[in-house]
Design a protein around this motif. Structure first.
Motif, PDB file in Angstrom:
ATOM      1  N   PHE A  24      -8.287   3.014 -53.845  1.00  0.00           N
ATOM      2  CA  PHE A  24      -7.703   1.759 -53.366  1.00  0.00           C
ATOM      3  C   PHE A  24      -8.025   1.613 -51.888  1.00  0.00           C
ATOM      4  O   PHE A  24      -7.846   2.542 -51.103  1.00  0.00           O
ATOM      5  N   LEU A  44     -15.915   0.738 -55.022  1.00  0.00           N
ATOM      6  CA  LEU A  44     -14.651   0.947 -55.732  1.00  0.00           C
ATOM      7  C   LEU A  44     -14.598   0.296 -57.115  1.00  0.00           C
ATOM      8  O   LEU A  44     -14.181   0.942 -58.078  1.00  0.00           O
ATOM      9  N   PRO A  45     -15.030  -0.971 -57.267  1.00  0.00           N
ATOM     10  CA  PRO A  45     -14.975  -1.533 -58.625  1.00  0.00           C
ATOM     11  C   PRO A  45     -15.830  -0.749 -59.625  1.00  0.00           C
ATOM     12  O   PRO A  45     -15.500  -0.698 -60.811  1.00  0.00           O
ATOM     13  N   ARG A  46     -16.863  -0.097 -59.153  1.00  0.00           N
ATOM     14  CA  ARG A  46     -17.734   0.679 -60.054  1.00  0.00           C
ATOM     15  C   ARG A  46     -17.053   1.922 -60.590  1.00  0.00           C
ATOM     16  O   ARG A  46     -17.521   2.517 -61.563  1.00  0.00           O
ATOM     17  N   VAL A  47     -15.996   2.367 -59.899  1.00  0.00           N
ATOM     18  CA  VAL A  47     -15.279   3.551 -60.384  1.00  0.00           C
ATOM     19  C   VAL A  47     -13.862   3.161 -60.816  1.00  0.00           C
ATOM     20  O   VAL A  47     -12.943   3.981 -60.793  1.00  0.00           O
ATOM     21  N   ASN A  48     -13.698   1.896 -61.196  1.00  0.00           N
ATOM     22  CA  ASN A  48     -12.406   1.375 -61.635  1.00  0.00           C
ATOM     23  C   ASN A  48     -11.357   1.465 -60.533  1.00  0.00           C
ATOM     24  O   ASN A  48     -10.168   1.599 -60.804  1.00  0.00           O
ATOM     25  N   GLY A  49     -11.817   1.400 -59.284  1.00  0.00           N
ATOM     26  CA  GLY A  49     -10.883   1.376 -58.164  1.00  0.00           C
ATOM     27  C   GLY A  49     -10.634  -0.059 -57.736  1.00  0.00           C
ATOM     28  O   GLY A  49     -11.079  -1.010 -58.391  1.00  0.00           O
ATOM     29  N   ARG A  50      -9.914  -0.234 -56.648  1.00  0.00           N
ATOM     30  CA  ARG A  50      -9.537  -1.570 -56.195  1.00  0.00           C
ATOM     31  C   ARG A  50      -9.842  -1.730 -54.720  1.00  0.00           C
ATOM     32  O   ARG A  50      -9.449  -0.892 -53.911  1.00  0.00           O
ATOM     33  N   PHE A  51     -10.528  -2.843 -54.390  1.00  0.00           N
ATOM     34  CA  PHE A  51     -10.766  -3.197 -52.994  1.00  0.00           C
ATOM     35  C   PHE A  51     -10.187  -4.579 -52.766  1.00  0.00           C
ATOM     36  O   PHE A  51     -10.371  -5.473 -53.603  1.00  0.00           O
TER      37      PHE A  51
END
Ligand code: TPP
Ligand code: SF4
Ligand code: MG
Lengths: 377, 274
Positions: A24, A44-51
């Motif tokens: 995050f 981050l979106p590539r690892v299912n994270g959030r930006f």
């Protein structure tokens, strides 16, 4: 097999954070830190994270704290003016014991100052920037490789002690490119926050475990119900005016660093064993200092090098010990004197302290520090 | 007396509450809890966020996942929580000062993003907690401890602000209509996007004592006598509407919710398989 990259310090720091498990990032663009947000927005979106790019730095750290409360390892990054804006919510993270990592890529100040020039003027702000007593953990990397490494350490300390951890980088380091040896994911030691084992109805979010005096932390959404507040609170997290509860909470916040100081403090030395004089420097300045020390050694001057990796807690006992033999400490800083006060406090008058201060947007030349070493020798 | 299933949502351990007896905010607490219960929400999947103020002390009393943050900033914290875990129901309770003064920037940006949060703005036209200073919704001419000669700053219309900034559900009611308050909060919760429910609340202690509404009942009567439903307001002149409280649902529209867009983005770049 470790991978070799050729990265900027900011990029290295961002990838280090992701390797640490950061998923995050909430931030707001500001030079010279923006590359960190840019890498995070892409990765981050590539690892299912959030930006998320928020409306200002205050919101950037607020969203970051929110991300952590919901269970993610979370980070924000900024520079001078943005670091000032973040201070109030940084205090909330200390009080509410929310693990986050905050990066300040130092530039010149005060105010808008020198957006694209190096400085080391935020060292005391890192320690005392938010109001009220709190225990600070702050790293100062001095190579692009180390930007990667301290990102991992910072997350480990944040998660272990349930509190914010700062990374004090600087403009030169943030924008410089160097070789980075990226370790295999499996070779990293990563720490995750301690989770509660009790039933949701028994969970007291601020009741420390007896063995380590640190409270476990649930996440919103994982079945526990609890209250978070910036008001001084009791073990239930509820605001209190009771002197005993206030004293207990306040002391416990300080104990995170007081009790675990030796586990947290990090520093690096070279040629200190027989040194009669030591240069104490951190961040980008330490690189210049090391090169000057090596040149001086080649000229048979008995000079050593000491680099605090953690600015906070400060390696005071270690410096004190060295000052018993080395009678003179040279302290070059890109400010009018911040860390030098800690050095003075550490040596208790046992060594003479020579200040070098440069505030012109530039870095010291090795020859300047070498010149000072020769003058003092 | 609240229904037993509503009482279940109260943290009895944290009582007595800190509000003055007769404070309008209590009526709103009850309406929020009824709306959550009737919408089938679960306490462990519901987040109540707030900033700082009398109104913002509400989350402490609710037995859910609660976060009492810094003055004006609660929507930024709530945005982080919602983005991290879009499954959570998030209600952000704010005062008028919290929402429109120090937190005004976060408010308009939450509206713009249309993130799935229900903001309940408890507008008592004053800074209650700090002793009755003027807020951005203090009516022209009203007295406050920092407006001893009457306010000259034009007030915000919170619903218009929310509408202009992009909120997809916007409504206003007063504490004199608790059932309508509850209905609007339910509608806000049902909206998949950013909802703003402005509830005109009362602070007899700070606002009332300087503006001839000394008792809780004076305030309820004032709201009863001065509220105008939208339909009726549409036929009235601006002069007739002077000093009136227009109530009703102003916006109900659908645009994509922010965390849905982000989850779509994650799928597009393959992050859902990570
Ligand atoms: C940064 C900051 N500035 C000022 C305050 C002081 N303060 C606390 S509550 C408040 C106003 C609250 O008014 P409102 O949001 O309308 O809530 P109410 O008490 O009326 O319900 C202020 C100015 C604060 N806590 N933090
Ligand atoms: S001061 Fe006003 S807003 Fe605060 S609790 Fe009392 S009546 Fe309510
Ligand atoms: Mg108010």
């Amino acid at each position: 097999m470790p991978r070799i990259e050729f990265w900027q310090g900011n990029v290295s720091l961002a990838y280090g954070a992701i390797a640490a498990g950061c998923r995050f990032f909430g931030g707001y663009p500001i030079t010279p830190s923006s590359e960190i947000a840019e890498v995070m927005s892409e990765e981050l979106p590539r690892v299912n994270g959030r930006f998320i790019q928020m409306e200002d730095e205050i919101a950037g750290i607020a969203a970051t704290i929110g991300g952590s409360v919901a269970g993610y390892k979370a980070m924000t990054a900024t520079s001078g003016p943005g670091f000032s804006l973040k201070q109030e919510n940084l205090g909330l993270a200390y009080m509410a014991e929310i693990p986050i990592v905050v990066v300040d890529v130092m530039r010149g100040g005060p105010s808008t100052g020198l957006p694209t020039s190096i400085a080391q003027q935020d060292v005391m702000q890192a320690r005392w920037g938010t109001h009220g007593d709190h225990a600070t953990i702050a790293y100062a990397p001095s190579s692009v490789q180390e930007c990667y490494e301290v990102a991992i350490k910072a997350f480990n300390m944040a998660e272990r002690f349930r509190q914010p951890v700062l990374i004090m980088s600087d403009e030169v380091l943030g924008h410089m490119r160097e070789k980075v040896v990226v370790p295999e994911a499996g070779d990293l030691t990563l720490i995750d926050r301690k989770k509660p084992a009790c039933s949701p109805d028994d969970f007291m979010a601020y009741k420390p475990d007896p063995e380590d005096n640190l409270p476990p932390m649930a996440s919103f959404g994982d079945g526990y119900r609890w209250h978070i507040t910036g008001l001084t609170h009791n073990e239930w997290g509820f605001p209190t005016n009771c002197a005993t509860e206030i004293a207990f909470k306040s002391a416990r916040l300080m104990d995170k660093v007081n009790v675990y100081r030796d586990e947290i403090v990090e520093y690096e030395t070279e040629s200190v064993e027989d040194a009669e004089m030591i240069v104490v420097a951190y961040g980008s300045v330490a690189r210049t200092a090391l090169s000057a020390v090596r040149q001086a050694r080649a000229r048979n001057i008995k000079v050593g090098y000491f680099r605090p990796v953690t600015l906070w807690p400060f390696p005071d006992r270690e410096i004190e010990k060295l000052s018993e033999k080395a009678g003179k400490l040279i302290v070059p800083e890109l400010n009018f004197g911040q860390m030098i006060h800690e050095v003075e406090r550490a040596v208790h008058g046992k060594a003479g302290i020579i200040q070098m201060s440069l505030v012109n947007g530039e870095l010291f030349q090795p020859s300047e520090i070498l010149g000072k070493i020769e003058e003092v020798a | 007396m609240p229904r037993p299933e509503v009482l279940d949502w109260l943290r009895k351990r944290f009582f007595p509450h800190m509000w003055c007896p007769g404070c309008g905010h209590g009526i709103i607490l009850h309406a929020i809890l009824r709306a959550l219960v009737d919408s089938g929400k679960k306490r462990e999947e519901t987040v109540i966020a707030s900033g700082i103020g009398c109104s913002s002390r509400m989350p402490g009393y609710i037995d859910a996942c609660t976060i009492h943050t810094t003055h004006g900033r609660s929507l930024a914290f709530a945005t982080g929580i919602k983005l991290a875990n879009p499954e959570l129901t998030i209600v952000d309770v704010m005062g008028d000062g919290d929402c429109t003064a120090i937190g005004g920037n976060h408010f308009i940006h939450a509206c713009r993003r249309n993130i799935g949060i229900t903001a309940v703005v408890m507008n008592n036209n004053i800074y209650g907690m700090t002793g009755g200073q003027a807020s951005p919704t203090t009516p022209l001419g009203a007295k406050a401890t920092t407006a001893p000669y009457g306010a000259i700053d034009p007030p915000f219309d919170i619903c218009k602000l929310a509408q202009g900034a992009g909120a997809t559900y916007v409504a206003r009611a007063t504490i004199a209509q608790p059932v309508i308050c509850e209905q609007y909060i339910k509608n806000g919760l049902a909206n998949n996007g950013f909802s703003v429910v402005e509830i005109i609340s009362s602070c007899h202690t700070q606002f009332g004592r300087k503006n001839n509404r000394r008792t809780p009942l004076d305030n309820i009567n004032f709201f009863r006598n001065n509220s105008v439903p939208i339909a009726k307001a549409q036929g009235m002149t601006p002069e007739d509407l002077e000093g009136k409280i227009v109530t009703g649902e102003f916006v109900k529209r659908e645009t994509p919710e922010y965390t849905r867009l982000y989850l779509d983005l994650i799928s597009r770049v393959g992050g859902n398989k990570a």
